[in-house]
Design a protein around this motif. Structure first.
Motif, PDB file in Angstrom:
ATOM      1  N   GLU A  68       0.838  -1.182  -0.135  1.00  0.00           N
ATOM      2  CA  GLU A  68       0.206  -0.227  -0.171  1.00  0.00           C
ATOM      3  C   GLU A  68       0.843   0.609  -0.099  1.00  0.00           C
ATOM      4  N   GLY A  69       1.971   1.087  -0.154  1.00  0.00           N
ATOM      5  CA  GLY A  69       3.014   2.367  -0.489  1.00  0.00           C
ATOM      6  C   GLY A  69       3.575   2.592   0.746  1.00  0.00           C
ATOM      7  N   GLY A  70       3.695   1.794   1.606  1.00  0.00           N
ATOM      8  CA  GLY A  70       4.716   2.126   3.447  1.00  0.00           C
ATOM      9  C   GLY A  70       5.839   1.386   2.736  1.00  0.00           C
ATOM     10  N   LEU A  71       6.806   1.285   3.899  1.00  0.00           N
ATOM     11  CA  LEU A  71       7.750   0.541   4.537  1.00  0.00           C
ATOM     12  C   LEU A  71       7.581  -0.164   5.395  1.00  0.00           C
ATOM     13  N   GLY A  72       6.726  -1.083   5.148  1.00  0.00           N
ATOM     14  CA  GLY A  72       6.299  -2.513   6.111  1.00  0.00           C
ATOM     15  C   GLY A  72       6.918  -2.033   7.008  1.00  0.00           C
ATOM     16  N   LEU A  73       7.358  -1.132   8.233  1.00  0.00           N
ATOM     17  CA  LEU A  73       8.354  -1.571   9.660  1.00  0.00           C
ATOM     18  C   LEU A  73       7.410  -1.612  10.897  1.00  0.00           C
ATOM     19  N   GLY A  74       8.062  -2.051  11.920  1.00  0.00           N
ATOM     20  CA  GLY A  74       7.173  -3.251  12.877  1.00  0.00           C
ATOM     21  C   GLY A  74       7.707  -2.610  14.385  1.00  0.00           C
ATOM     22  N   ASP A  75       6.960  -3.030  14.946  1.00  0.00           N
ATOM     23  CA  ASP A  75       6.713  -2.278  16.537  1.00  0.00           C
ATOM     24  C   ASP A  75       8.762  -1.676  16.545  1.00  0.00           C
ATOM     25  N   ILE A  76       9.044  -2.527  16.432  1.00  0.00           N
ATOM     26  CA  ILE A  76      10.941  -2.401  17.449  1.00  0.00           C
ATOM     27  C   ILE A  76      11.442  -0.895  16.722  1.00  0.00           C
ATOM     28  N   ASP A  77      11.294  -0.707  15.161  1.00  0.00           N
ATOM     29  CA  ASP A  77      11.222   0.403  14.977  1.00  0.00           C
ATOM     30  C   ASP A  77      10.478   1.617  15.663  1.00  0.00           C
ATOM     31  N   TRP A  78       9.341   1.348  15.556  1.00  0.00           N
ATOM     32  CA  TRP A  78       8.547   2.732  16.882  1.00  0.00           C
ATOM     33  C   TRP A  78       8.534   2.415  17.678  1.00  0.00           C
ATOM     34  N   ALA A  79       8.942   1.605  18.974  1.00  0.00           N
ATOM     35  CA  ALA A  79       9.641   1.915  19.952  1.00  0.00           C
ATOM     36  C   ALA A  79      11.362   2.726  19.762  1.00  0.00           C
ATOM     37  N   LEU A  80      11.817   2.821  18.569  1.00  0.00           N
ATOM     38  CA  LEU A  80      12.369   4.019  18.604  1.00  0.00           C
ATOM     39  C   LEU A  80      11.849   5.341  18.427  1.00  0.00           C
ATOM     40  N   ALA A 139       0.331  -9.558  25.950  1.00  0.00           N
ATOM     41  CA  ALA A 139      -0.107  -8.502  26.674  1.00  0.00           C
ATOM     42  C   ALA A 139       0.647  -8.304  28.029  1.00  0.00           C
ATOM     43  N   LEU A 140       0.606  -9.329  28.597  1.00  0.00           N
ATOM     44  CA  LEU A 140       1.597  -9.155  29.877  1.00  0.00           C
ATOM     45  C   LEU A 140       2.984  -8.026  29.453  1.00  0.00           C
ATOM     46  N   LEU A 141       4.106  -8.082  28.809  1.00  0.00           N
ATOM     47  CA  LEU A 141       4.790  -7.590  28.933  1.00  0.00           C
ATOM     48  C   LEU A 141       4.477  -5.743  28.074  1.00  0.00           C
ATOM     49  N   ALA A 142       3.004  -6.030  27.520  1.00  0.00           N
ATOM     50  CA  ALA A 142       2.662  -4.205  26.861  1.00  0.00           C
ATOM     51  C   ALA A 142       2.193  -4.004  28.244  1.00  0.00           C
ATOM     52  N   SER A 143       1.388  -4.624  29.317  1.00  0.00           N
ATOM     53  CA  SER A 143       0.936  -3.621  30.865  1.00  0.00           C
ATOM     54  C   SER A 143       2.311  -3.441  31.310  1.00  0.00           C
ATOM     55  N   HIS A 144       3.175  -3.917  31.326  1.00  0.00           N
ATOM     56  CA  HIS A 144       4.158  -4.141  32.165  1.00  0.00           C
ATOM     57  C   HIS A 144       5.386  -2.703  32.095  1.00  0.00           C
ATOM     58  N   ALA A 145       5.469  -2.418  29.956  1.00  0.00           N
ATOM     59  CA  ALA A 145       5.849  -1.334  29.543  1.00  0.00           C
ATOM     60  C   ALA A 145       5.187  -0.452  30.027  1.00  0.00           C
ATOM     61  N   GLN A 184      11.349  -4.647  24.904  1.00  0.00           N
ATOM     62  CA  GLN A 184      11.149  -6.284  25.429  1.00  0.00           C
ATOM     63  C   GLN A 184       9.664  -6.730  24.873  1.00  0.00           C
ATOM     64  N   ALA A 185       8.229  -5.594  25.066  1.00  0.00           N
ATOM     65  CA  ALA A 185       7.172  -5.042  24.538  1.00  0.00           C
ATOM     66  C   ALA A 185       7.112  -5.148  23.340  1.00  0.00           C
ATOM     67  N   PHE A 202      14.750 -17.685  32.702  1.00  0.00           N
ATOM     68  CA  PHE A 202      15.454 -17.828  32.116  1.00  0.00           C
ATOM     69  C   PHE A 202      14.534 -18.551  30.522  1.00  0.00           C
ATOM     70  N   ASN A 203      13.523 -18.387  31.063  1.00  0.00           N
ATOM     71  CA  ASN A 203      12.767 -19.464  29.286  1.00  0.00           C
ATOM     72  C   ASN A 203      12.151 -18.229  28.268  1.00  0.00           C
ATOM     73  N   ASN A 204      13.348 -19.245  27.627  1.00  0.00           N
ATOM     74  CA  ASN A 204      12.700 -18.738  26.363  1.00  0.00           C
ATOM     75  C   ASN A 204      11.383 -18.368  25.889  1.00  0.00           C
ATOM     76  N   ASN A 205      10.525 -18.307  26.073  1.00  0.00           N
ATOM     77  CA  ASN A 205       8.711 -19.055  25.781  1.00  0.00           C
ATOM     78  C   ASN A 205       8.037 -17.132  26.275  1.00  0.00           C
ATOM     79  N   MET A 206       8.927 -17.143  27.272  1.00  0.00           N
ATOM     80  CA  MET A 206       8.253 -15.493  27.541  1.00  0.00           C
ATOM     81  C   MET A 206       7.931 -14.634  26.185  1.00  0.00           C
ATOM     82  N   ASP A 207       8.912 -14.620  25.308  1.00  0.00           N
ATOM     83  CA  ASP A 207       9.677 -13.756  23.652  1.00  0.00           C
ATOM     84  C   ASP A 207       8.753 -14.668  22.798  1.00  0.00           C
ATOM     85  N   SER A 208       8.036 -15.985  22.603  1.00  0.00           N
ATOM     86  CA  SER A 208       8.098 -16.310  21.383  1.00  0.00           C
ATOM     87  C   SER A 208       6.255 -17.083  21.175  1.00  0.00           C
TER      88      SER A 208
END
Length: 360
Positions: free
Chosen positions: A61-73, A277-283, A264-265, A354-360
């Protein structure tokens, strides 16, 4: 998890910062606050020319298709300069909602290109927000309608709704109560599909506000450091007094602890994390706490004159106070945290950290 940003991301953030530094100085901010609309069409055109409206729009649709990590900056810069515009609501949250619709959806096909070229304003009305930001100025309103099997997504133009303005402590935040009648013609997603879209929009909205709050906190501490370096008592800058140093050091500590939580969120949003949802609320909670403390300590070291119109600090403090309740107040996000941490499937125990499933 790697929180190291690429050279391209850092360069883009720095270019946005330089642009906003020159175009949204505190004096300009005051002038826009005092206008009837609280917006500058010229500023919006310049932001579109800088490419700030195309970031989250898909490439099709004419955009850059950047994501949430870019928007965090990006959102940190929008907060740092307290831009008097709902850019992130339209180009990040609104664009994300529309991008979640099927590719052949007429509303998506019509409005995403307009978001990309900066020719429209989008207002997003989520049930968690009692008032809709920029509803009176919007070309399109994306509104939620709770039904028995979920939450429908409706898209309406400004002339199809009734807007009742609501005052805000933030002079550039235009809030309104929106009255409207849902119908099949305005529905773009049914209850089941809409529920998933609105849940993601809530988390994205919370992370969006969290990023702005961190930026505001950094701006307020920078303003306070400049002030205490110049203000003198007993022949010395008050910044040399240990009590003043402690106040500002506390704020810097909270900012440094809040930023990784924000990232992280954003990472969980970008990668579909199961605990999104947990990480977004924490942030939201961590970043709101940093901004709230930056405002309180900043006003304190200013000797309370930080409340006054003549001092720049008050504009950033008022924005922080207004955003503190946006996309879920503290009670809402604490309740979400409690449900996630105290439920039967809570990620607790010696190995959970140390459980990587927190982020997957």
């Amino acid at each position: 998890m790697d929180f190291t940003f690429t050279n391209e991301q850092i360069a883009f953030r720095d270019s946005v910062s330089r642009f906003l530094m020159s175009e949204v100085a505190p004096d300009t901010l005051r002038e826009i606050w005092e206008t009837d609309g609280g917006r500058s069409p010229e500023l919006r055109r310049m932001m579109a020319a800088q490419g700030l409206t195309v970031l989250a729009v898909p490439e099709a649709e004419g955009g850059l298709g950047l994501g949430d990590i870019d928007w965090a900056l990006m959102t940190q810069e929008l907060g740092y300069y307290a831009i008097p515009d709902s850019l992130a609501d339209a180009a990040y949250v609104g664009a994300g909602l529309l991008a979640g619709l099927p590719g052949d959806n007429a509303v998506r096909a019509t409005w995403l290109p307009r978001i990309a070229d900066g020719s429209c304003r989008i207002a997003v009305g989520h049930p968690v927000n009692p008032w809709v930001a920029d509803a009176a100025l919007a070309d399109l309103l994306l509104l939620a309608h709770p039904v028995q099997n979920g939450i429908e997504l409706h898209a309406l133009t400004r002339d199809a709704v009734e807007v009742i303005p609501q005052a805000s402590i933030d002079g550039s935040r235009r809030l309104a109560q929106v009255r409207w009648d849902p119908c099949s013609a305005s529905r773009v997603a049914d209850g089941q599909t809409g529920r998933a879209l609105w849940e993601e929009a809530l988390d994205r909205g919370a992370v969006n506000v969290a990023g702005q709050l961190v930026g505001l906190a950094q701006r307020m501490v920078d303003i306070s450091v400049d002030y205490v370096a110049q203000r003198k008592q007993f022949g010395k800058p008050i910044g040399s007094f240990q009590a003043v140093k402690h106040h500002l050091a506390d704020v810097v500590t909270k900012i440094e602890f809040a930023r990784p939580v924000l990232y992280q969120a954003a990472y969980a949003l970008a990668h579909g994390g199961t605990h999104r949802a947990l990480l977004a609320s924490h942030a939201k909670l961590a970043c709101a706490d940093a901004a709230w403390n930056a405002a309180r300590k900043g006003i304190q070291v200013h000797g309370a004159m930080g409340y006054t119109w003549e001092v720049d600090l008050q504009m950033y403090a008022k924005r922080a106070w207004a955003l503190d309740a946006a996309w879920g107040d503290r009670a809402f996000h604490k309740d979400r945290l409690a449900g996630a941490l105290l439920g039967e499937s809570a990620p607790l125990g010696p190995l959970a950290s140390f459980n990587n499933n927190m982020d997957s």
